[in-house]
Design an enzyme around this catalytic site. Sequence first.
Site, PDB file in Angstrom:
ATOM      1  N   CYS A 116     -52.101  12.729  50.699  1.00 50.26           N
ATOM      2  CA  CYS A 116     -51.715  12.951  49.301  1.00 50.26           C
ATOM      3  C   CYS A 116     -52.907  12.643  48.382  1.00 50.26           C
ATOM      4  O   CYS A 116     -54.036  13.032  48.680  1.00 50.26           O
ATOM      5  CB  CYS A 116     -50.484  12.091  48.993  1.00 50.26           C
ATOM      6  SG  CYS A 116     -49.521  12.600  47.549  1.00 50.26           S
ATOM      7  N   THR A 117     -52.686  11.935  47.296  1.00 49.10           N
ATOM      8  CA  THR A 117     -53.769  11.678  46.344  1.00 49.10           C
ATOM      9  C   THR A 117     -54.754  10.619  46.834  1.00 49.10           C
ATOM     10  O   THR A 117     -55.706  10.299  46.109  1.00 49.10           O
ATOM     11  CB  THR A 117     -53.196  11.276  44.970  1.00 49.10           C
ATOM     12  OG1 THR A 117     -52.227  10.244  45.174  1.00 49.10           O
ATOM     13  CG2 THR A 117     -52.536  12.456  44.293  1.00 49.10           C
TER      14      THR A 117
END
Lengths: 242, 242
Positions: A116-117
């Site tokens: 993800c981030t």
Amino acid sequence: MELPRTRVGRARSEYGAGVEVGLLLFPDVTQLDLTAPFEVFSRVPGGRVHIVAKSLEPVRSDRGLVLQPTVDFERCPRLDVVMVPGWGQQALMVDDETLDFVRTQSTHATWTTSVCTGSLVLGAAGLLRGYRATTHWAYLDALAVLGAIAVDERVVVDRDRITGGGVTAGIDAALTVVAEAVDRRTAGHIQLHMQYAPEPPFHSGHPATADAEVVASVRNQLEPLRAQRLDVARAAAARMRA
Amino acid sequence: MELPRTRVGRARSEYGAGVEVGLLLFPDVTQLDLTAPFEVFSRVPGGRVHIVAKSLEPVRSDRGLVLQPTVDFERCPRLDVVMVPGWGQQALMVDDETLDFVRTQSTHATWTTSVCTGSLVLGAAGLLRGYRATTHWAYLDALAVLGAIAVDERVVVDRDRITGGGVTAGIDAALTVVAEAVDRRTAGHIQLHMQYAPEPPFHSGHPATADAEVVASVRNQLEPLRAQRLDVARAAAARMRA
């Protein structure tokens, strides 16, 4: 030039004995970005999984689940696999202590990875410049600002970097890491133990397949965060150039 | 007779406000059986997710991750959704305090649900007699001993029972529960936020698709546990008849 896929510094048994994996833990982490890869990595026979944080204090994830670090930055051993999960404070992208830890571990690690981030943290540490990489579908522009070749794929392997898309992509990313860092047979065993033969009940997992109304609504919900992350990514990129 | 799918006792807003979900936590739980549904349920707007254990002491999962309960059995509110994750001590199937808790909550709950071998606990509590239900692919025989119509499907909805297959099926099961307990639009939103468009890197997630050698090896690894669970299920079934 075909770069070597594996830079393992010491002998590995057939079953991955000795692989040291470190999952970064920080306040407001999206807990599944960490717990799904933990489930995969903790099943590597002979491997060790560390949950690494600045201190050993329990850490609250973004939706309230409390997680317990197993080691702090200072006492963390040299990792073969370092993985950064997502969400968290935007400040993580400009937090020198975290960026230094990830950068130092990456120097020795065989695989530098994210879910993800988490890739925005790798990017802010200068570790994705010129690498193909991915992140949650909503934040690809921030990843590009940090010098990565940002692509909307579920798992991206480029040399010794492996990055996964949003949240649940951590399962696919972790299985890919096991296949690369240990072997494909071990990854297959783990996948069967975990019965990972997904059947999402709906087709809403990606903007390309979800109903237009749902996509518009979620984009709208995430827009302030997307703009904020883009700003912090620009600040992080400016710091790297300074 | 078509039984009602929803027995909600109080008004729900469009976004599921007020849905109380309880995830059972016990020593040696497979943490992803709990944390994956937690990630889904914690994204229901206005909902509350409780991690329910016998006491508020931190609990060690089967591979070492430590989880923190949020409420104990005694103080747990009436739940709309009760979910039992898997693995854990075989003793859980004959632990009266746990079985009583699940049975009592199920009386009031709109949905009684499980992930992986959590369905063996539901079965031991007498809650699956005559219900179609599933569990991890390796333990379907133990589920049948407990009176369920055991089927090898990823997620099974039968009246107000929703059971999921092994470990990662918790994501599919939880999204199904949200679609039923709140609405499909909310489930779709959550799926898009979590980018749940899985792409397993291999086809090893189920015995039907994995390499024969991997299947034989994993079956061999799990055989002692399968036999042990079958024994405990028989003991639990005998207690129910007594």
